[in-house]
Design a protein around this motif. Structure first.
Motif, PDB file in Angstrom:
ATOM      1  N   LYS A 207      28.638  18.975  29.574  1.00 33.75           N
ATOM      2  CA  LYS A 207      28.209  17.925  28.640  1.00 33.75           C
ATOM      3  C   LYS A 207      26.771  18.157  28.161  1.00 33.75           C
ATOM      4  CE  LYS A 207      31.115  14.269  30.622  1.00 33.75           C
ATOM      5  NZ  LYS A 207      31.079  13.019  31.415  1.00 33.75           N
ATOM      6  N   ASP A 208      25.924  18.583  29.084  1.00 30.57           N
ATOM      7  CA  ASP A 208      24.546  18.871  28.680  1.00 30.57           C
ATOM      8  C   ASP A 208      24.500  19.992  27.642  1.00 30.57           C
ATOM      9  OD1 ASP A 208      23.397  16.921  30.250  1.00 30.57           O
ATOM     10  OD2 ASP A 208      22.902  18.279  31.904  1.00 30.57           O
ATOM     11  N   ARG A 209      25.381  20.985  27.802  1.00 27.82           N
ATOM     12  CA  ARG A 209      25.402  22.087  26.828  1.00 27.82           C
ATOM     13  C   ARG A 209      25.917  21.589  25.473  1.00 27.82           C
ATOM     14  NH1 ARG A 209      23.433  23.046  30.695  1.00 27.82           N
ATOM     15  NH2 ARG A 209      21.704  22.444  29.332  1.00 27.82           N
ATOM     16  N   ILE A 210      26.853  20.655  25.488  1.00 27.66           N
ATOM     17  CA  ILE A 210      27.353  20.091  24.225  1.00 27.66           C
ATOM     18  C   ILE A 210      26.224  19.375  23.496  1.00 27.66           C
ATOM     19  CG2 ILE A 210      28.875  18.345  23.225  1.00 27.66           C
ATOM     20  CD1 ILE A 210      30.923  19.093  25.416  1.00 27.66           C
ATOM     21  N   ARG A 211      25.445  18.593  24.226  1.00 24.37           N
ATOM     22  CA  ARG A 211      24.308  17.911  23.589  1.00 24.37           C
ATOM     23  C   ARG A 211      23.326  18.933  23.029  1.00 24.37           C
ATOM     24  NH1 ARG A 211      25.027  15.017  28.565  1.00 24.37           N
ATOM     25  NH2 ARG A 211      26.024  12.994  28.184  1.00 24.37           N
ATOM     26  N   GLU A 212      23.097  19.985  23.790  1.00 20.53           N
ATOM     27  CA  GLU A 212      22.152  21.019  23.358  1.00 20.53           C
ATOM     28  C   GLU A 212      22.630  21.731  22.101  1.00 20.53           C
ATOM     29  OE1 GLU A 212      19.892  24.961  25.247  1.00 20.53           O
ATOM     30  OE2 GLU A 212      21.604  24.059  26.289  1.00 20.53           O
ATOM     31  N   ILE A 213      23.868  22.195  22.106  1.00 23.57           N
ATOM     32  CA  ILE A 213      24.342  22.955  20.949  1.00 23.57           C
ATOM     33  C   ILE A 213      24.566  22.051  19.743  1.00 23.57           C
ATOM     34  CG2 ILE A 213      25.334  24.766  22.400  1.00 23.57           C
ATOM     35  CD1 ILE A 213      28.119  23.668  21.759  1.00 23.57           C
ATOM     36  N   GLY A 214      24.911  20.795  19.970  1.00 25.18           N
ATOM     37  CA  GLY A 214      25.046  19.870  18.849  1.00 25.18           C
ATOM     38  C   GLY A 214      23.735  19.709  18.105  1.00 25.18           C
ATOM     39  N   ASP A 215      22.638  19.610  18.852  1.00 28.62           N
ATOM     40  CA  ASP A 215      21.330  19.486  18.227  1.00 28.62           C
ATOM     41  C   ASP A 215      20.940  20.748  17.468  1.00 28.62           C
ATOM     42  OD1 ASP A 215      21.043  16.922  19.112  1.00 28.62           O
ATOM     43  OD2 ASP A 215      19.497  17.347  20.612  1.00 28.62           O
ATOM     44  N   LEU A 216      21.517  21.881  17.856  1.00 31.89           N
ATOM     45  CA  LEU A 216      21.235  23.155  17.176  1.00 31.89           C
ATOM     46  C   LEU A 216      22.239  23.444  16.064  1.00 31.89           C
ATOM     47  CD1 LEU A 216      20.426  25.257  20.375  1.00 31.89           C
ATOM     48  CD2 LEU A 216      18.779  24.449  18.653  1.00 31.89           C
ATOM     49  N   LYS A 217      23.116  22.496  15.786  1.00 29.18           N
ATOM     50  CA  LYS A 217      24.092  22.584  14.699  1.00 29.18           C
ATOM     51  C   LYS A 217      25.179  23.630  14.937  1.00 29.18           C
ATOM     52  CE  LYS A 217      20.907  20.799  11.136  1.00 29.18           C
ATOM     53  NZ  LYS A 217      19.532  20.994  11.578  1.00 29.18           N
ATOM     54  N   PHE A 218      25.442  23.977  16.203  1.00 28.22           N
ATOM     55  CA  PHE A 218      26.665  24.701  16.530  1.00 28.22           C
ATOM     56  C   PHE A 218      27.841  23.747  16.331  1.00 28.22           C
ATOM     57  CE2 PHE A 218      23.665  27.285  18.946  1.00 28.22           C
ATOM     58  CZ  PHE A 218      24.191  28.574  18.859  1.00 28.22           C
ATOM     59  N   ASN A 219      29.016  24.301  16.018  1.00 31.06           N
ATOM     60  CA  ASN A 219      30.172  23.423  15.823  1.00 31.06           C
ATOM     61  C   ASN A 219      31.405  23.823  16.630  1.00 31.06           C
ATOM     62  OD1 ASN A 219      31.013  25.653  14.366  1.00 31.06           O
ATOM     63  ND2 ASN A 219      31.197  24.595  12.407  1.00 31.06           N
ATOM     64  N   GLN A 220      31.268  24.793  17.551  1.00 28.08           N
ATOM     65  CA  GLN A 220      32.392  25.152  18.419  1.00 28.08           C
ATOM     66  C   GLN A 220      31.900  25.376  19.845  1.00 28.08           C
ATOM     67  OE1 GLN A 220      34.570  28.556  16.932  1.00 28.08           O
ATOM     68  NE2 GLN A 220      35.397  27.448  15.178  1.00 28.08           N
ATOM     69  N   LEU A 221      32.741  24.957  20.805  1.00 31.95           N
ATOM     70  CA  LEU A 221      32.534  25.253  22.225  1.00 31.95           C
ATOM     71  C   LEU A 221      33.802  25.889  22.757  1.00 31.95           C
ATOM     72  CD1 LEU A 221      31.008  25.031  24.953  1.00 31.95           C
ATOM     73  CD2 LEU A 221      32.166  22.824  25.250  1.00 31.95           C
ATOM     74  N   GLY A 222      33.736  27.161  23.126  1.00 30.38           N
ATOM     75  CA  GLY A 222      34.890  27.835  23.702  1.00 30.38           C
ATOM     76  C   GLY A 222      34.938  27.628  25.207  1.00 30.38           C
ATOM     77  N   LEU A 223      36.111  27.327  25.738  1.00 35.79           N
ATOM     78  CA  LEU A 223      36.309  27.200  27.178  1.00 35.79           C
ATOM     79  C   LEU A 223      37.366  28.210  27.625  1.00 35.79           C
ATOM     80  CD1 LEU A 223      36.314  23.337  27.823  1.00 35.79           C
ATOM     81  CD2 LEU A 223      34.426  24.969  28.168  1.00 35.79           C
ATOM     82  N   HIS A 224      36.919  29.271  28.274  1.00 34.21           N
ATOM     83  CA  HIS A 224      37.800  30.282  28.857  1.00 34.21           C
ATOM     84  C   HIS A 224      38.087  29.814  30.282  1.00 34.21           C
ATOM     85  CE1 HIS A 224      39.139  34.536  29.573  1.00 34.21           C
ATOM     86  NE2 HIS A 224      38.680  34.296  30.787  1.00 34.21           N
ATOM     87  N   PHE A 225      39.227  29.128  30.478  1.00 37.43           N
ATOM     88  CA  PHE A 225      39.422  28.430  31.755  1.00 37.43           C
ATOM     89  C   PHE A 225      40.501  29.031  32.648  1.00 37.43           C
ATOM     90  CE2 PHE A 225      42.133  26.079  28.764  1.00 37.43           C
ATOM     91  CZ  PHE A 225      43.307  25.839  29.474  1.00 37.43           C
ATOM     92  N   SER A 226      41.047  30.186  32.259  1.00 37.51           N
ATOM     93  CA  SER A 226      42.053  30.842  33.093  1.00 37.51           C
ATOM     94  C   SER A 226      41.740  32.330  33.159  1.00 37.51           C
ATOM     95  CB  SER A 226      43.448  30.636  32.496  1.00 37.51           C
ATOM     96  OG  SER A 226      44.401  31.440  33.157  1.00 37.51           O
ATOM     97  N   ASP A 227      41.703  32.867  34.377  1.00 38.00           N
ATOM     98  CA  ASP A 227      41.456  34.305  34.535  1.00 38.00           C
ATOM     99  C   ASP A 227      41.979  34.743  35.899  1.00 38.00           C
ATOM    100  OD1 ASP A 227      40.196  37.001  34.324  1.00 38.00           O
ATOM    101  OD2 ASP A 227      39.156  36.071  32.645  1.00 38.00           O
ATOM    102  N   ASP A 228      41.614  35.945  36.310  1.00 39.06           N
ATOM    103  CA  ASP A 228      42.106  36.466  37.584  1.00 39.06           C
ATOM    104  C   ASP A 228      41.579  35.670  38.768  1.00 39.06           C
ATOM    105  OD1 ASP A 228      43.344  38.403  36.080  1.00 39.06           O
ATOM    106  OD2 ASP A 228      41.824  39.938  36.464  1.00 39.06           O
TER     107      ASP A 228
END
Length: 535
Positions: A207-228
């Motif tokens: 959530k903190d990263r969402i607030r951070e990137i929102g203020d920087l005008k990023f518009n996507q957050l990728g979540l790679h949530f499955s791996d080995d």
């Protein structure tokens, strides 16, 4: 795109015996500051201001200077006046749809929220929907005059970005300069991706990263949530594959709600047919084995229909949770296609390819068919689909779905193709260049932690592989870029160290995705600005 400025700001006054007795300021576009028009000349950078015609003193105010923000605004028309300070005013909105944006900026600047029906007065901030007919949904226009601020955009996202500019410029009670900002991004996709599979990140950290990137005008957050190593989000259909350290679906919904508030689309990724070790741990019978019977880490046997059913179960389940516009299908580093002779090493896959696609088919065709099949699984959910560049195999009897967007990350894999080979076929790409945009924990192999300075000074969205840009004619096919955190050696850094390590690279990436031209400020000046206007 080029736009013609309709009018230039004219500032003037009549001075008699050293005193101003009359003042008139005409604003661009016939005095209408609600047009929401995007930059007029296609040029970028805070220094590219639209100069007034024959300016003369207006009271005692000098001609204003452009706002200093990250990313920098792309067009600014200066004016003479006191500007605006967050000092006891209100935020009012002209459209009820902007209530969330209004309440947020009011809280951030210590202002009161005046609601949707109040008229803006001195000291107030007004938000409104509107603008030029063909203006992009992420464009906005911010006008500061008469002691008030008006932010207008054709869509909520644009208005939100206007409030981010206002927030940065007003940080610490600073004065926002008199004048007109007309701003929009160069690229429609501006992303940040986190590998939460190899390393568990808390919901609060995300959530903190969402607030951070929102203020920087990023518009996507990728979540790679499955791996080995792990599967990190709670599952109803297959709870047996989920790791102990995970996000609950309730936590994911909170993350999604915050992301929507900040106009960030969450892009989920279940990588297949490789990187499925967490699934294979629960279902070892699905694991790929070579001609000698040796199990291949993370890879499922794509000739086995049960493997497809398992992955499709998961895709369908999480499509109901993640309802954003994008989905990442993975498709990289499938073990059977990282050897010199896939047909000899994996005769079972070769036989399955011939059975399904004809006598000329090879293992790569079976893998390409797997990717297309997963695209069809997600298709009813109306998502725009991405896949890693090494999941596209040329020259076979099966071609990747033409709608699949190429997430170009590397040229280091066996048989890896240059970006132009995709672009020349008309495909659209997103830039994940591992030379600049990969923050890989522990710095394994040849990876080194990227520096913001290197991104700021030498990377652009056209630099897709290595350090050389592709020809400018392909620029419109490059949809943007994503800065990615990969957790190969997960214990190398704590969550707090990751947040600190990516701080300046994220800001540099934000600048170059919003405006790929050479920045006006030097790197030390940019760092000083980041310390002043961003947390």
């Amino acid at each position: 795109m080029q736009r013609d400025r309709k009018a230039l700001l004219v500032g003037g006054g009549i001075v008699v015996a050293g005193a101003v007795v009359a003042t008139a300021v005409l604003w661009p576009d016939g005095g209408d500051d609600s047009s929401g028009r995007a930059p007029s000349d296609g040029k970028t950078g805070a220094s590219r201001t639209s100069a007034p015609v024959s300016p003369s003193p207006s009271r005692s105010y000098p001609l204003s200077r452009p706002p200093r923000t990250i990313p920098a605004v792309r067009d600014f028309t200066p004016a003479r006046g006191p500007g605006w300070r967050p000092d006891g005013g209100r935020v009012v909105v002209r459209d009820k749809a902007l209530a969330d944006e209004g309440r947020l900026i009011a809280a951030e600047l210590g202002l009161s929220y005046g609601g949707e029906d109040a008229e803006a007065g001195p000291g107030d901030v007004e938000l409104a929907l509107g603008g030029a007919r063909r203006a992009g949904q992420e464009s906005y226009r911010m006008t500061v005059r008469d002691g008030r601020v008006r932010i207008v955009g054709p869509g909520r996202a644009g208005v939100f970005y206007g409030t981010r500019t206002l927030k940065q410029e007003a940080r610490g009670g600073a004065t926002v300069p008199e004048g007109v900002v007309a701003d929009e991004p160069a690229k429609p996709q501006r992303g940040f991706m986190i590998d939460i599979a190899r390393k568990h990140f808390s919901a609060d950290w995300i959530k903190d990263r969402i607030r951070e990137i929102g203020d920087l005008k990023f518009n996507q957050l990728g979540l790679h949530f499955s791996d080995d190593q792990a599967f990190r989000i709670e599952s109803d259909t297959h709870p047996e594959i989920v790791s102990a350290d995970r996000l609950t679906k309730a936590q994911v919904r909170e993350i999604l709600a915050l992301a929507a508030e900040r106009h960030v689309t969450v892009v989920p990724e279940i990588d297949s047919p490789g990187h499925l070790g967490a699934v294979i741990e629960a279902y070892p019978e699905l694991q790929l084995r070579d001609v000698n019977g040796v199990a291949q880490r993370g890879a499922v046997d794509i000739a086995d229909p049960a493997a497809a059913r398992m992955v499709d179960d998961l895709l369908k389940e999480y499509a109901g949770l993640f309802k954003g516009a994008y989905w990442h299908l993975g498709a990289d580093e499938y073990r059977a296609l990282t050897v010199r002779d896939p047909e000899a090493s994996y005769p079972g896959l070769a036989a399955a390819a011939r059975r399904r696609y004809g006598p000329g088919a090879r293992v790569r065709d079976l893998a390409q068919g797997w990717l297309n099949d997963r695209a069809r699984t997600v298709a009813p959910h109306d998502r725009k689909l991405k896949a890693w560049n090494d999941g596209f195999y040329p020259g076979g009897v099966v071609q990747a779905d033409k709608k699949l967007e190429v997430a170009y990350w590397t040229g280091k894999e066996i048989g890896a193709r240059e970006p132009v080979s995709y672009l020349s076929q008309g495909r659209k790409l997103t830039n994940y260049n591992d030379e600049y945009l990969y923050y890989v924990l522990g710095q394994p192999n040849t990876f080194r932690y990227p520096t913001g300075q290197r991104i700021y000074e030498s990377w652009t969205p056209r630099v897709l592989r290595g350090t050389s840009p592709v020809p400018a004619k392909y620029d419109d096919q490059i949809l943007g870029g994503t800065f990615a955190v990969w957790c190969d050696l997960a214990r190398s850094q704590t969550q707090q160290q990751v947040a600190q390590g990516i701080r300046m690279p994220l800001r540099a990436t934000a600048q170059k995705l919003w405006d790929p031209d050479k920045p006006e400020q030097t790197w030390p000046q940019f760092v000083e600005l980041a310390d002043r206007v961003t947390r």
